[in-house]
Design a protein around this motif. Structure first.
Motif, short mmCIF file in Angstrom:
data_model
loop_
_atom_site.label_atom_id
_atom_site.label_comp_id
_atom_site.label_asym_id
_atom_site.label_seq_id
_atom_site.Cartn_x
_atom_site.Cartn_y
_atom_site.Cartn_z
N GLU A 7 41.94 29.51 34.85
CA GLU A 7 40.83 28.79 34.24
C GLU A 7 39.48 29.44 34.53
N SER A 8 39.34 29.97 35.73
CA SER A 8 38.04 30.48 36.15
C SER A 8 38.22 31.41 37.34
N THR A 28 32.27 28.15 42.27
CA THR A 28 32.81 28.33 40.92
C THR A 28 32.18 27.31 39.98
N SER A 29 32.22 27.60 38.71
CA SER A 29 31.72 26.66 37.69
C SER A 29 32.61 25.42 37.59
N LEU A 30 33.81 25.48 38.16
CA LEU A 30 34.73 24.33 38.12
C LEU A 30 34.40 23.26 39.16
N HIS A 165 39.15 38.28 32.48
CA HIS A 165 39.02 36.90 32.97
C HIS A 165 39.82 36.62 34.24
#
Length: 196
Positions: A7-8, A28-30, A165
């Motif tokens: 996912e990230s 993280t952006s999560l 990614h």
């Protein structure tokens, strides 16, 4: 349970030893979507969120985890592949991944294939883990299809999206990676071992 679809990426901000444990802080952006007690796969290692602060969260790895994965090689600034546990009813876009690393593999070769990449990994054959041609393998948490399956090594083909990614773009010859072999294959191998 996970699917091996990353996912990230997370960045390791701090590593703190506590007896035999290691507390790992990740940005993280999560983070704003996480909660305490949630399971997250980090380079394929299932770890539990134990603290959250702004855009960073903390997980703890115990001695067993440190001995069987590449976490002991992590350094502040490294990037890790992240995947939250799958929700019941989600599509299984990768394959069934438990987040329980079987052993460490070592990157043996990287071949640029004019728009994609072939990575070859070798691993210790003593634990009797196996791959099969076109079977599933998880490398640093990424669900992949095996090509060129050998006795103690295999290759995977990486498309540009996966390269960009995930942390595959940071691999070099000699990079240690976490390997989780296909759970169905492990059960079949165990059943066959008992028949002998």
């Amino acid at each position: 349970m996970f699917t091996g679809i990353i996912e990230s990426l997370g960045v390791i901000r701090a590593l703190k030893k506590d007896n035999d444990n290691l507390h790992i802080t990740i940005a993280t952006s999560l983070t704003n979507e996480l909660k305490i007690d949630q399971s997250v796969a980090h380079n394929g290692v299932c770890l539990t969120v134990v603290g959250i602060n702004d855009n960073e969260y903390v997980v703890t790895a115990i001695r067993e985890t440190l001995e069987k994965t590449n976490i002991s090689d992590w350094k502040v600034g490294n990037t890790v592949n992240l995947e939250r546990a799958m929700r019941l009813g989600d599509r299984l876009d990768g394959h069934i991944v438990q987040g329980h690393v079987d052993q460490i593999g070592i990157c043996k070769n990287i071949e640029n294939a004019n728009g994609s990449w072939y990575y070859t990994f070798e691993y210790d054959e003593k634990p009797k883990n196996i791959t099969i041609e076109k079977g599933s393998i998880t490398v640093n948490g990424v669900s992949l299809t095996v090509v060129n399956s050998q006795r103690n090594e295999f290759s995977v083909a990486i498309i540009p999206y996966t390269y960009e990614h995930t942390n595959f773009k940071n691999f070099e010859i000699g990079t240690k990676v976490n390997l989780e072999f296909d759970v169905i294959g492990k059960y079949v191998a165990r059943i066959n071992a008992y028949k002998l």
